[in-house]
Write a protein that holds these residues in place. Structure first.
Motif, PDB file in Angstrom:
ATOM      1  N   ALA A  15      48.531 -53.266  -9.146  1.00 23.50           N
ATOM      2  CA  ALA A  15      49.903 -53.282  -8.635  1.00 23.50           C
ATOM      3  C   ALA A  15      50.311 -51.899  -8.149  1.00 23.50           C
ATOM      4  O   ALA A  15      51.473 -51.656  -7.862  1.00 23.50           O
ATOM      5  CB  ALA A  15      50.858 -53.758  -9.729  1.00 23.50           C
ATOM      6  N   GLY A  16      49.329 -50.980  -8.060  1.00 23.51           N
ATOM      7  CA  GLY A  16      49.621 -49.623  -7.647  1.00 23.51           C
ATOM      8  C   GLY A  16      50.231 -48.819  -8.778  1.00 23.51           C
ATOM      9  O   GLY A  16      50.161 -49.182  -9.955  1.00 23.51           O
ATOM     10  N   THR A  17      50.840 -47.698  -8.435  1.00 20.37           N
ATOM     11  CA  THR A  17      51.504 -46.849  -9.436  1.00 20.37           C
ATOM     12  C   THR A  17      52.906 -46.451  -8.965  1.00 20.37           C
ATOM     13  O   THR A  17      53.443 -45.420  -9.370  1.00 20.37           O
ATOM     14  CB  THR A  17      50.672 -45.574  -9.709  1.00 20.37           C
ATOM     15  N   TYR A  18      53.461 -47.320  -8.110  1.00 20.60           N
ATOM     16  CA  TYR A  18      54.782 -47.051  -7.526  1.00 20.60           C
ATOM     17  C   TYR A  18      55.826 -47.910  -8.242  1.00 20.60           C
ATOM     18  O   TYR A  18      55.642 -48.336  -9.386  1.00 20.60           O
ATOM     19  CB  TYR A  18      54.710 -47.319  -6.011  1.00 20.60           C
ATOM     20  N   ILE A  19      56.918 -48.200  -7.578  1.00 22.01           N
ATOM     21  CA  ILE A  19      58.049 -48.916  -8.173  1.00 22.01           C
ATOM     22  C   ILE A  19      57.652 -50.311  -8.660  1.00 22.01           C
ATOM     23  O   ILE A  19      58.117 -50.769  -9.706  1.00 22.01           O
ATOM     24  CB  ILE A  19      59.207 -49.034  -7.160  1.00 22.01           C
ATOM     25  N   CYS A  20      56.805 -51.002  -7.914  1.00 19.50           N
ATOM     26  CA  CYS A  20      56.444 -52.374  -8.279  1.00 19.50           C
ATOM     27  C   CYS A  20      55.712 -52.409  -9.617  1.00 19.50           C
ATOM     28  O   CYS A  20      56.032 -53.206 -10.499  1.00 19.50           O
ATOM     29  CB  CYS A  20      55.599 -53.016  -7.182  1.00 19.50           C
ATOM     30  N   ASN A  21      54.721 -51.533  -9.767  1.00 15.54           N
ATOM     31  CA  ASN A  21      54.013 -51.446 -11.038  1.00 15.54           C
ATOM     32  C   ASN A  21      54.961 -51.040 -12.153  1.00 15.54           C
ATOM     33  O   ASN A  21      54.920 -51.581 -13.265  1.00 15.54           O
ATOM     34  CB  ASN A  21      52.880 -50.430 -10.925  1.00 15.54           C
ATOM     35  N   ASN A  22      55.842 -50.089 -11.872  1.00 17.13           N
ATOM     36  CA  ASN A  22      56.813 -49.624 -12.853  1.00 17.13           C
ATOM     37  C   ASN A  22      57.684 -50.774 -13.365  1.00 17.13           C
ATOM     38  O   ASN A  22      57.927 -50.921 -14.568  1.00 17.13           O
ATOM     39  CB  ASN A  22      57.689 -48.544 -12.222  1.00 17.13           C
ATOM     40  N   THR A  23      58.118 -51.616 -12.432  1.00 16.18           N
ATOM     41  CA  THR A  23      58.965 -52.759 -12.791  1.00 16.18           C
ATOM     42  C   THR A  23      58.192 -53.802 -13.578  1.00 16.18           C
ATOM     43  O   THR A  23      58.668 -54.326 -14.593  1.00 16.18           O
ATOM     44  CB  THR A  23      59.553 -53.385 -11.512  1.00 16.18           C
ATOM     45  N   MET A  24      56.975 -54.101 -13.122  1.00 14.38           N
ATOM     46  CA  MET A  24      56.143 -55.076 -13.828  1.00 14.38           C
ATOM     47  C   MET A  24      55.863 -54.615 -15.254  1.00 14.38           C
ATOM     48  O   MET A  24      55.971 -55.396 -16.207  1.00 14.38           O
ATOM     49  CB  MET A  24      54.837 -55.293 -13.070  1.00 14.38           C
ATOM     50  N   TYR A  25      55.522 -53.339 -15.403  1.00 15.78           N
ATOM     51  CA  TYR A  25      55.232 -52.819 -16.749  1.00 15.78           C
ATOM     52  C   TYR A  25      56.470 -52.913 -17.635  1.00 15.78           C
ATOM     53  O   TYR A  25      56.381 -53.327 -18.807  1.00 15.78           O
ATOM     54  CB  TYR A  25      54.749 -51.375 -16.673  1.00 15.78           C
ATOM     55  N   ALA A  26      57.620 -52.559 -17.102  1.00 11.97           N
ATOM     56  CA  ALA A  26      58.847 -52.590 -17.894  1.00 11.97           C
ATOM     57  C   ALA A  26      59.164 -53.994 -18.386  1.00 11.97           C
ATOM     58  O   ALA A  26      59.548 -54.191 -19.543  1.00 11.97           O
ATOM     59  CB  ALA A  26      60.010 -52.040 -17.071  1.00 11.97           C
ATOM     60  N   VAL A  27      59.001 -54.979 -17.505  1.00 10.93           N
ATOM     61  CA  VAL A  27      59.263 -56.371 -17.879  1.00 10.93           C
ATOM     62  C   VAL A  27      58.333 -56.813 -19.002  1.00 10.93           C
ATOM     63  O   VAL A  27      58.762 -57.355 -20.031  1.00 10.93           O
ATOM     64  CB  VAL A  27      59.118 -57.293 -16.662  1.00 10.93           C
ATOM     65  N   LEU A  28      57.039 -56.585 -18.817  1.00 11.77           N
ATOM     66  CA  LEU A  28      56.062 -57.040 -19.811  1.00 11.77           C
ATOM     67  C   LEU A  28      56.207 -56.260 -21.121  1.00 11.77           C
ATOM     68  O   LEU A  28      56.004 -56.818 -22.206  1.00 11.77           O
ATOM     69  CB  LEU A  28      54.654 -56.890 -19.253  1.00 11.77           C
ATOM     70  N   ASN A  29      56.563 -54.991 -21.022  1.00  9.27           N
ATOM     71  CA  ASN A  29      56.735 -54.189 -22.230  1.00  9.27           C
ATOM     72  C   ASN A  29      57.958 -54.649 -23.017  1.00  9.27           C
ATOM     73  O   ASN A  29      57.935 -54.681 -24.258  1.00  9.27           O
ATOM     74  CB  ASN A  29      56.874 -52.721 -21.849  1.00  9.27           C
ATOM     75  N   GLU A  30      59.019 -55.014 -22.307  1.00  8.26           N
ATOM     76  CA  GLU A  30      60.215 -55.533 -22.978  1.00  8.26           C
ATOM     77  C   GLU A  30      59.895 -56.839 -23.706  1.00  8.26           C
ATOM     78  O   GLU A  30      60.326 -57.043 -24.853  1.00  8.26           O
ATOM     79  CB  GLU A  30      61.324 -55.763 -21.948  1.00  8.26           C
ATOM     80  N   ILE A  31      59.157 -57.703 -23.050  1.00  8.04           N
ATOM     81  CA  ILE A  31      58.754 -58.964 -23.678  1.00  8.04           C
ATOM     82  C   ILE A  31      57.905 -58.694 -24.917  1.00  8.04           C
ATOM     83  O   ILE A  31      58.061 -59.343 -25.959  1.00  8.04           O
ATOM     84  CB  ILE A  31      58.001 -59.843 -22.662  1.00  8.04           C
ATOM     85  N   ARG A  32      56.995 -57.719 -24.804  1.00 10.73           N
ATOM     86  CA  ARG A  32      56.127 -57.352 -25.937  1.00 10.73           C
ATOM     87  C   ARG A  32      56.946 -56.812 -27.101  1.00 10.73           C
ATOM     88  O   ARG A  32      56.768 -57.231 -28.251  1.00 10.73           O
ATOM     89  CB  ARG A  32      55.106 -56.304 -25.483  1.00 10.73           C
ATOM     90  N   ILE A  33      57.839 -55.886 -26.817  1.00  9.85           N
ATOM     91  CA  ILE A  33      58.633 -55.253 -27.876  1.00  9.85           C
ATOM     92  C   ILE A  33      59.507 -56.275 -28.592  1.00  9.85           C
ATOM     93  O   ILE A  33      59.633 -56.254 -29.826  1.00  9.85           O
ATOM     94  CB  ILE A  33      59.495 -54.118 -27.282  1.00  9.85           C
ATOM     95  N   ARG A  34      60.089 -57.167 -27.817  1.00 12.28           N
ATOM     96  CA  ARG A  34      60.988 -58.172 -28.404  1.00 12.28           C
ATOM     97  C   ARG A  34      60.242 -59.391 -28.944  1.00 12.28           C
ATOM     98  O   ARG A  34      60.853 -60.314 -29.483  1.00 12.28           O
ATOM     99  CB  ARG A  34      62.026 -58.617 -27.367  1.00 12.28           C
TER     100      ARG A  34
END
Length: 212
Positions: A142-161
């Motif tokens: 997904a690259g290392t730009y905004i798209c990857n940043n957003t994807m990681y944030a979503v999945l990390n939030e799901i993981r944490i919660r």
């Protein structure tokens, strides 16, 4: 009733349009059996885009999050397999976010894993997109730009919660109007991309129903 949250982005990088902005507007007029669709437009800003999407996730409590972005140069709709824990724009790149930020080698979450896999049914999505006559393939970056940043944030939030929410990211090619100034740019028509998003949503709903 399943709840699906769809996100898209505003234009960036000097382009006057972003096809995902139109997609999330157009998809609102389509009905899906057994599901409610909500869409949100995100700014191309580190890390505001992720913060806005996470806030909407926590308010809406969706069963699935499908974040969408454009990848100029790609010839197919590409569900992403993995997001990596890094923000990085090469110093030689002319691309920055819409506030001029160009992070290099920055960790998204110091306490997060190196990578997080999409939990969307990406293989089924690709199969069904192809069956509908729409170019599609699974992407492994997904690259290392905004798209990857957003994807990681979503999945990390799901993981944490520790949620059961499905989450992931889909890249769309440039749209035909983006090729006016760049005639060699690979594109898909807005109509085909909208049909593709419908297939992606339907596939996600089916996955949710199978595991409910």
């Amino acid at each position: 009733m399943k709840k699906i949250l769809i996100s898209g982005f505003e234009p960036f990088g000097g382009d006057s349009v972003n096809p995902t902005e139109r997609l999330i507007e157009d998809i609102r007029s389509h009905a899906f059996a057994g599901a409610e669709i909500r869409s949100i437009l995100l700014p191309v800003h580190y890390d505001e885009c992720a913060d806005i999407l996470l806030k909407e996730m926590n308010l809406y409590e969706p069963d699935a999050v499908i974040a969408c972005g454009v990848a100029g140069g790609r010839t197919a709709i590409t569900p992403e397999r993995i997001a990596v824990n890094i923000k990085d724009i090469p110093p030689e790149s002319s691309i920055a976010d819409n506030r001029g930020a160009k992070p290099q080698d920055e960790i998204i979450d110091p306490n997060g894993p190196d990578g997080l896999f999409s939990t969307l049914p990406i293989r089924s999505m690709v199969t069904r997109l192809k069956e509908a006559g729409i170019p599609a393939t699974v992407s492994n970056t997904a690259g290392t730009y905004i798209c990857n940043n957003t994807m990681y944030a979503v999945l990390n939030e799901i993981r944490i919660r520790q949620q059961k929410t499905l989450g992931g990211f889909v890249h769309f090619p440039a749209s035909t109007e983006m090729a006016v100034e760049k005639p060699s740019l690979p594109t898909l028509s807005p109509e085909m991309m909208l049909n593709g998003l419908r297939v992606i949503i339907e596939t996600t709903i089916d996955q949710l129903n199978e595991h409910s």
